[in-house]
Enzyme design. Sequence first.
Site, PDB file in Angstrom:
ATOM      1  N   TYR A 238       0.736  -1.401   0.042  1.00 38.55           N
ATOM      2  CA  TYR A 238      -0.131  -0.184   0.091  1.00 38.55           C
ATOM      3  C   TYR A 238       0.926   1.107  -0.172  1.00 38.55           C
ATOM      4  O   TYR A 238       0.651   2.213   0.635  1.00 38.55           O
ATOM      5  CB  TYR A 238      -0.888   0.089   1.237  1.00 38.55           C
ATOM      6  CG  TYR A 238      -1.703  -1.109   1.385  1.00 38.55           C
ATOM      7  CD1 TYR A 238      -2.746  -1.418   0.357  1.00 38.55           C
ATOM      8  CD2 TYR A 238      -1.513  -2.075   2.428  1.00 38.55           C
ATOM      9  CE1 TYR A 238      -3.383  -2.719   0.588  1.00 38.55           C
ATOM     10  CE2 TYR A 238      -2.298  -3.159   2.709  1.00 38.55           C
ATOM     11  CZ  TYR A 238      -3.197  -3.542   1.603  1.00 38.55           C
ATOM     12  OH  TYR A 238      -3.773  -5.020   1.872  1.00 38.55           O
TER      13      TYR A 238
ATOM     14  N   TYR B 139     -13.436  -7.051   5.214  1.00 32.15           N
ATOM     15  CA  TYR B 139     -12.294  -7.266   4.699  1.00 32.15           C
ATOM     16  C   TYR B 139     -11.901  -8.694   4.410  1.00 32.15           C
ATOM     17  O   TYR B 139     -11.930  -9.352   5.522  1.00 32.15           O
ATOM     18  CB  TYR B 139     -11.139  -6.324   5.246  1.00 32.15           C
ATOM     19  CG  TYR B 139      -9.749  -6.479   4.637  1.00 32.15           C
ATOM     20  CD1 TYR B 139      -9.412  -5.735   3.461  1.00 32.15           C
ATOM     21  CD2 TYR B 139      -8.774  -7.580   5.081  1.00 32.15           C
ATOM     22  CE1 TYR B 139      -8.454  -5.813   2.771  1.00 32.15           C
ATOM     23  CE2 TYR B 139      -7.668  -7.745   4.239  1.00 32.15           C
ATOM     24  CZ  TYR B 139      -7.429  -6.923   3.193  1.00 32.15           C
ATOM     25  OH  TYR B 139      -6.410  -7.252   2.467  1.00 32.15           O
TER      26      TYR B 139
ATOM     27  N   ASP C 293     -14.867 -16.235   7.744  1.00 33.00           N
ATOM     28  CA  ASP C 293     -13.665 -15.612   7.664  1.00 33.00           C
ATOM     29  C   ASP C 293     -12.801 -15.249   8.990  1.00 33.00           C
ATOM     30  O   ASP C 293     -12.979 -14.249   9.489  1.00 33.00           O
ATOM     31  CB  ASP C 293     -13.332 -14.434   6.689  1.00 33.00           C
ATOM     32  CG  ASP C 293     -11.875 -14.127   6.254  1.00 33.00           C
ATOM     33  OD1 ASP C 293     -11.103 -14.373   7.163  1.00 33.00           O
ATOM     34  OD2 ASP C 293     -11.711 -13.042   5.544  1.00 33.00           O
TER      35      ASP C 293
ATOM     36  N   LYS D  48      -3.190 -15.885   8.912  1.00 28.24           N
ATOM     37  CA  LYS D  48      -2.442 -14.931   9.960  1.00 28.24           C
ATOM     38  C   LYS D  48      -1.802 -15.672  11.019  1.00 28.24           C
ATOM     39  O   LYS D  48      -0.758 -16.165  10.926  1.00 28.24           O
ATOM     40  CB  LYS D  48      -3.455 -13.990  10.497  1.00 28.24           C
ATOM     41  CG  LYS D  48      -3.759 -12.859   9.169  1.00 28.24           C
ATOM     42  CD  LYS D  48      -4.098 -11.518   9.683  1.00 28.24           C
ATOM     43  CE  LYS D  48      -3.961 -10.504   8.624  1.00 28.24           C
ATOM     44  NZ  LYS D  48      -5.329 -10.200   7.705  1.00 28.24           N
TER      45      LYS D  48
HETATM   46  C1  LIG Z   1      -5.798 -10.165   6.428  1.00 22.44           C
HETATM   47  C2  LIG Z   1      -6.807 -10.815   5.972  1.00 22.44           C
HETATM   48  C3  LIG Z   1      -7.110 -11.663   4.965  1.00 22.44           C
HETATM   49  C4  LIG Z   1      -6.124 -11.622   3.797  1.00 22.44           C
HETATM   50  O1  LIG Z   1      -4.892 -12.380   4.153  1.00 22.44           O
HETATM   51  P1  LIG Z   1      -3.505 -12.391   3.432  1.00 22.44           P
HETATM   52  O2  LIG Z   1      -2.809 -13.522   4.093  1.00 22.44           O
HETATM   53  O3  LIG Z   1      -3.076 -10.818   3.624  1.00 22.44           O
HETATM   54  O4  LIG Z   1      -3.935 -12.459   1.985  1.00 22.44           O
HETATM   55  C5  LIG Z   1      -8.432 -11.911   4.776  1.00 22.44           C
HETATM   56  N1  LIG Z   1      -9.463 -11.919   5.405  1.00 22.44           N
HETATM   57  C6  LIG Z   1      -9.054 -11.151   6.663  1.00 22.44           C
HETATM   58  C7  LIG Z   1     -10.384 -11.075   7.647  1.00 22.44           C
HETATM   59  C8  LIG Z   1      -7.930 -10.726   6.948  1.00 22.44           C
HETATM   60  O5  LIG Z   1      -7.679  -9.951   8.174  1.00 22.44           O
END
Ligand SMILES: *Cc1c(COP(=O)(O)O)cnc(C)c1O
Length: 427
Positions: A19, A146, A247, A276
């Site tokens: 970014y 997100y 997610d 993550k």
């Molecule tokens: C960070 C994140 C993603 C994307 O993960 P990357 O490893 O950066 O591709 C997807 N969903 C959520 C909720 C996130 O916080």
Amino acid sequence: MKNTEELLQFDRQHLWHPYASATEPPPVLPVRSASGVNLRLFDGTELIDGISSWWCVAHGHNHPAIRLAIEEQLGEFCQVMFAGFTHRNAARLAELLLERAPGLSRVFYADSGSVAVEVAIKMALQYQYAAGRPGRSRLVTVRGGYHGDTAGAMAVCDPAGMHRLFAPLLAQHRFLERPACAFDQAWNETFARRFREELAALDPAELAGVILEPIFQGAGGMYFYHPEYLRLLRAWCSEHDVLLIFDEIASGCGRTGKFFAMEHAGVTPDLLCVGKALTGGAITLAAVLSSERVAGVISSGEPGKFMHGPTFMANPLACAAGRASLELFATDEWRGQVAAIERQLRAELAPAATLPGVRAVRALGAVGVIELEQALSPAAILPVLLRHGVWLRPFGNFLYTMPPFIITPAELSRVTGCMLELAGSGS
Ligand SMILES: *Cc1c(COP(=O)(O)O)cnc(C)c1O
């Protein structure tokens, strides 16, 4: 590179950061080593990593158990294709993950969070296709979400958010309002009625799945919402055979005080994305967990197999790190740590609520947020961070901490003290 000046000069000329502008790059700090909560720079500066290096390093940097697991795997092999082969760390990590997710029984590995979201979206479409409903190709999500930076994931991010310039590229999905009832607010019939009306206005015949971050919306707004939304969604999805996709890439692995945030609602999805902190932040890895029913339908219908397979799927080094990270979570030490962090964040961030320029203050688990009226620029706050010896990276008007769970009370006080000064200076 002889010295850090040369490193920084090369970086300015040739590297492109996340970014960021390539030609007017924001300042970057050269890291020499890291351990526990600390990042160490070449000039000897130490910074407390107040955001766990983008929310990943839950057990602290360079954790000896995770390093050992990677080193043991290194002694055997670094990579093998997952088509035609399997290995112990892939199986053991999957076993540990499934123990945490009752009702789910299959694990599909991916390289990053965004890819896991792509995989989950493809599974939802393939599920409907295999069930003889190829017209069900859209997704539903809530505003303020997100889900990553790739095209499929961007299409379910908040449409007014950071990816809006890509709109012409993106699939058209359905958006519900951001859940209005906050996590610690009292649930009432008005919230329930409004949400049921929104669901009733959807057309299930065009829908493959619903995807959202349970309880904790991260990069889309650092917001915590009421568990009741997830219960209503679960019932609606089951009624219409629309897959429920959680997610948990940000909210999972203990961050909100439960291992998965969905436990606040007692709800099981059909598909679950993790990433993550899965490897304790040592190395990239993500996964999609699926129910036996969904895996069965996908595998029985045309074309009889799931059509996705990353080159580095289930990379052994990453699976070793993930296995060690999940074994650390299995000690349950994090529960007390996260509960203590939450109490301290609530107490120490509360004074920010009365500062001019502060819109709201909130905390849940190991997430503390000061929402400001105006954005802080990362470059402008750098001198304050260096003076406090704390690393934070606000985005937009959200000043937040998501520290490693091993942070001590004294270290956390330095983080919150830094946040209060930044919040006060922003107005
Ligand atoms: C960070 C994140 C993603 C994307 O993960 P990357 O490893 O950066 O591709 C997807 N969903 C959520 C909720 C996130 O916080």
